[in-house]
Design an enzyme around this catalytic site. Sequence first.
Site, PDB file in Angstrom:
ATOM      1  N   GLU A 155       0.855  -1.212   0.000  1.00 18.29           N
ATOM      2  CA  GLU A 155       0.000   0.000   0.000  1.00 18.29           C
ATOM      3  C   GLU A 155       0.879   1.247   0.000  1.00 18.29           C
ATOM      4  OE1 GLU A 155      -0.206   2.233   2.626  1.00 18.29           O
ATOM      5  OE2 GLU A 155       1.173   1.149   3.947  1.00 18.29           O
ATOM      6  N   PHE A 156       0.314   2.319  -0.523  1.00 21.40           N
ATOM      7  CA  PHE A 156       1.049   3.588  -0.542  1.00 21.40           C
ATOM      8  C   PHE A 156       0.189   4.716   0.022  1.00 21.40           C
ATOM      9  CE2 PHE A 156       2.949   0.950  -3.852  1.00 21.40           C
ATOM     10  CZ  PHE A 156       4.295   1.019  -3.515  1.00 21.40           C
ATOM     11  N   GLU A 159      -1.594   8.843   5.506  1.00 22.14           N
ATOM     12  CA  GLU A 159      -2.615   9.225   6.477  1.00 22.14           C
ATOM     13  C   GLU A 159      -3.036  10.659   6.181  1.00 22.14           C
ATOM     14  OE1 GLU A 159      -1.595   8.330  10.529  1.00 22.14           O
ATOM     15  OE2 GLU A 159      -0.710   6.437   9.918  1.00 22.14           O
ATOM     16  N   ASN A 215       9.477   4.536   0.650  1.00 17.83           N
ATOM     17  CA  ASN A 215       9.462   5.281   1.912  1.00 17.83           C
ATOM     18  C   ASN A 215      10.855   5.744   2.321  1.00 17.83           C
ATOM     19  OD1 ASN A 215       6.758   5.378   2.178  1.00 17.83           O
ATOM     20  ND2 ASN A 215       6.593   3.944   3.876  1.00 17.83           N
ATOM     21  N   CYS A 267       5.114   4.998   9.519  1.00 25.99           N
ATOM     22  CA  CYS A 267       5.766   4.343   8.375  1.00 25.99           C
ATOM     23  C   CYS A 267       7.205   4.783   8.131  1.00 25.99           C
ATOM     24  CB  CYS A 267       4.951   4.579   7.111  1.00 25.99           C
ATOM     25  SG  CYS A 267       3.373   3.742   7.162  1.00 25.99           S
ATOM     26  N   ARG A 334       1.724   8.444  16.511  1.00 29.64           N
ATOM     27  CA  ARG A 334       2.881   7.549  16.508  1.00 29.64           C
ATOM     28  C   ARG A 334       4.119   8.271  15.955  1.00 29.64           C
ATOM     29  NH1 ARG A 334       0.273   2.451  13.593  1.00 29.64           N
ATOM     30  NH2 ARG A 334      -0.907   4.130  12.619  1.00 29.64           N
TER      31      ARG A 334
HETATM   32  C1  UDX Z   1       3.967   7.484   4.270  1.00 33.54           C
HETATM   33  C2  UDX Z   1       4.049   7.352   2.738  1.00 33.54           C
HETATM   34  O1  UDX Z   1       3.958   8.651   2.160  1.00 33.54           O
HETATM   35  C3  UDX Z   1       2.951   6.448   2.230  1.00 33.54           C
HETATM   36  O2  UDX Z   1       3.077   6.273   0.817  1.00 33.54           O
HETATM   37  C4  UDX Z   1       3.077   5.102   2.951  1.00 33.54           C
HETATM   38  O3  UDX Z   1       2.171   4.187   2.487  1.00 33.54           O
HETATM   39  C5  UDX Z   1       2.963   5.293   4.445  1.00 33.54           C
HETATM   40  O4  UDX Z   1       4.000   6.200   4.858  1.00 33.54           O
HETATM   41  P1  UDX Z   1       2.478   8.854   6.004  1.00 33.54           P
HETATM   42  O5  UDX Z   1       3.269   8.184   7.089  1.00 33.54           O
HETATM   43  O6  UDX Z   1       0.993   8.929   6.137  1.00 33.54           O
HETATM   44  O7  UDX Z   1       2.760   8.169   4.588  1.00 33.54           O
HETATM   45  O8  UDX Z   1       3.026  10.360   5.931  1.00 33.54           O
HETATM   46  P2  UDX Z   1       3.697  11.320   4.867  1.00 33.54           P
HETATM   47  O9  UDX Z   1       2.688  12.264   4.325  1.00 33.54           O
HETATM   48  O10 UDX Z   1       4.507  10.589   3.865  1.00 33.54           O
HETATM   49  O11 UDX Z   1       4.660  12.159   5.836  1.00 33.54           O
HETATM   50  C6  UDX Z   1       5.634  11.499   6.641  1.00 33.54           C
HETATM   51  C7  UDX Z   1       6.371  12.471   7.507  1.00 33.54           C
HETATM   52  O12 UDX Z   1       7.253  13.272   6.730  1.00 33.54           O
HETATM   53  C8  UDX Z   1       5.487  13.455   8.271  1.00 33.54           C
HETATM   54  O13 UDX Z   1       5.982  13.562   9.591  1.00 33.54           O
HETATM   55  C9  UDX Z   1       5.663  14.762   7.529  1.00 33.54           C
HETATM   56  O14 UDX Z   1       5.480  15.883   8.366  1.00 33.54           O
HETATM   57  C10 UDX Z   1       7.112  14.644   7.073  1.00 33.54           C
HETATM   58  N1  UDX Z   1       7.411  15.448   5.882  1.00 33.54           N
HETATM   59  C11 UDX Z   1       6.808  15.161   4.685  1.00 33.54           C
HETATM   60  C12 UDX Z   1       8.336  16.474   5.981  1.00 33.54           C
HETATM   61  O15 UDX Z   1       8.887  16.748   7.053  1.00 33.54           O
HETATM   62  N2  UDX Z   1       8.625  17.200   4.864  1.00 33.54           N
HETATM   63  C13 UDX Z   1       8.038  16.947   3.651  1.00 33.54           C
HETATM   64  O16 UDX Z   1       8.362  17.664   2.676  1.00 33.54           O
HETATM   65  C14 UDX Z   1       7.095  15.905   3.562  1.00 33.54           C
END
Ligand code: UDX
Length: 454
Positions: A155-156, A159, A215, A267, A334
């Site tokens: 999955e991608f 949240e 990721n 993740c 988390r």
């Molecule tokens: C991630 C992947 O994007 C998704 O494809 C996978 O299936 C699950 O893990 P998610 O954990 O929901 O998704 O969050 P994401 O939107 O990717 O952000 C992850 C973290 O990176 C957050 O803490 C966000 O604040 C941080 N982030 C993101 C940054 O600090 N800078 C950015 O430019 C983008």
Amino acid sequence: MKNITIIGTGYVGLVTGTCFAEKGHQVTCLDIDSEKINALQQGHLPFYEPDLAKLVTKNVAAGRLRFTDSYDQAIRGAQVCFLALPTPSLKDGSCDISYLLMAIEELAQHLKTPLFLVNKSTSPVGTAGKIAQTLHAALKHRDDAPSFEMISNPEFLREGSAVSDCLHPDRIVLGVSSEAAAEFMKELYAPFSVGPDQILIMDIPSAELAKYACNAMLATRVSFMNNLALFCEKVGANVEQIRRVMGGDPRIGEQYLRAGIGFGGSCLPKDVQALRSMALAYDHRMPILDSVLQINQAQLDHFFDKIVTSLSPLSDKTIAMWGLSFKPDTDDLRAAPALFLIEKLLSQGARLQLFDPIAMSKASRLLSKFEKITFCQDEYAAAQGAHALVLTTEWKQFQCVDFDKLGAQMQNKLLFDGRNQYQPSEMQKHGFHYMGIGIPPETIPLSLVHVHPE
Ligand code: UDX
């Protein structure tokens, strides 16, 4: 229309199951947590995710989506079963697949008809093979053992936009070992209006590893920008300007270039660690991942040091914090950078006034043992009498704040922007001393920002 069973009703399982139902399939979601299933049967979701509640209600009412804690009920008549179970980190950073294997043991006792078994949980290369072995071993004594075939379909979902990500995927990754499995999965995803070049069919190990590669790359981009941001601070450059230049290059692209207080969530941190330890198990070092993790931790430490340097001692200070979830539009705490920061600030004796638009009840349960925390009803209440404001999660509602009203309530007009959400020049107009990440400090000296000198 296909009959689908989803084992595990966490973020991935519940969103995936609901979206399959929305696309016309018949879906049964199974979880061993009876309380969760009872709540779902009554329309209560275990977490907040935009648009999910209304799709669950709609599809339950249409008879396409149901919830059960019984394997027997769940698996009866299923053509395909998705595994969407937790794969948490072990102490050494490796990935624990025991929930998957336990579910397979249980499934084996109820399986009566042939099945495509699809692993959606993020799990190391070789997991599909281990699942298959476990199921074969559990079925081998049965004369009526049905056939099954393993598929990996990572999955991608992000949240906060999981429903939209699931309904409109960029690509669907299918790790298969037969033409029949590929054809079956293509039919399953046909209603999702994805073009043929968005369905990526490959061998199972590649599909398993692809998820980690994605990721880890996202985390690497974020850590690169965070590391660069700290260099910007040393040379008086502005990481936000540099981000525009980098993002304008189509070879680089705009996404995941935002400097801040580090990545969190269930993740990115876990998957980088798991990839690192997966590689080590094959005697392969990926030192870039060590740096990614180390930079992520250092980023938060550096932000904390800035707060301490400006406000020391913290023992007689009140700090307002906006945002607790690891990112906006979710109540997920988390590995949330805010939580790490809270612990550090409390350890220095600071008093904290917290506000988050959605994650307050989860946070108050988690942090109930700390006396020096007040949970506030909105962002203004959190800032009341504070010596500084810290933005930890960039919720939209924090963008349209009346900073004059806010500043008048605070002891100091001091803003630590952990997500570079505000324009330093705008904050300066409102008389705030502004500190972002990788942004040159503006000119109002700290001595002039006291609203109510003590
Ligand atoms: C991630 C992947 O994007 C998704 O494809 C996978 O299936 C699950 O893990 P998610 O954990 O929901 O998704 O969050 P994401 O939107 O990717 O952000 C992850 C973290 O990176 C957050 O803490 C966000 O604040 C941080 N982030 C993101 C940054 O600090 N800078 C950015 O430019 C983008």
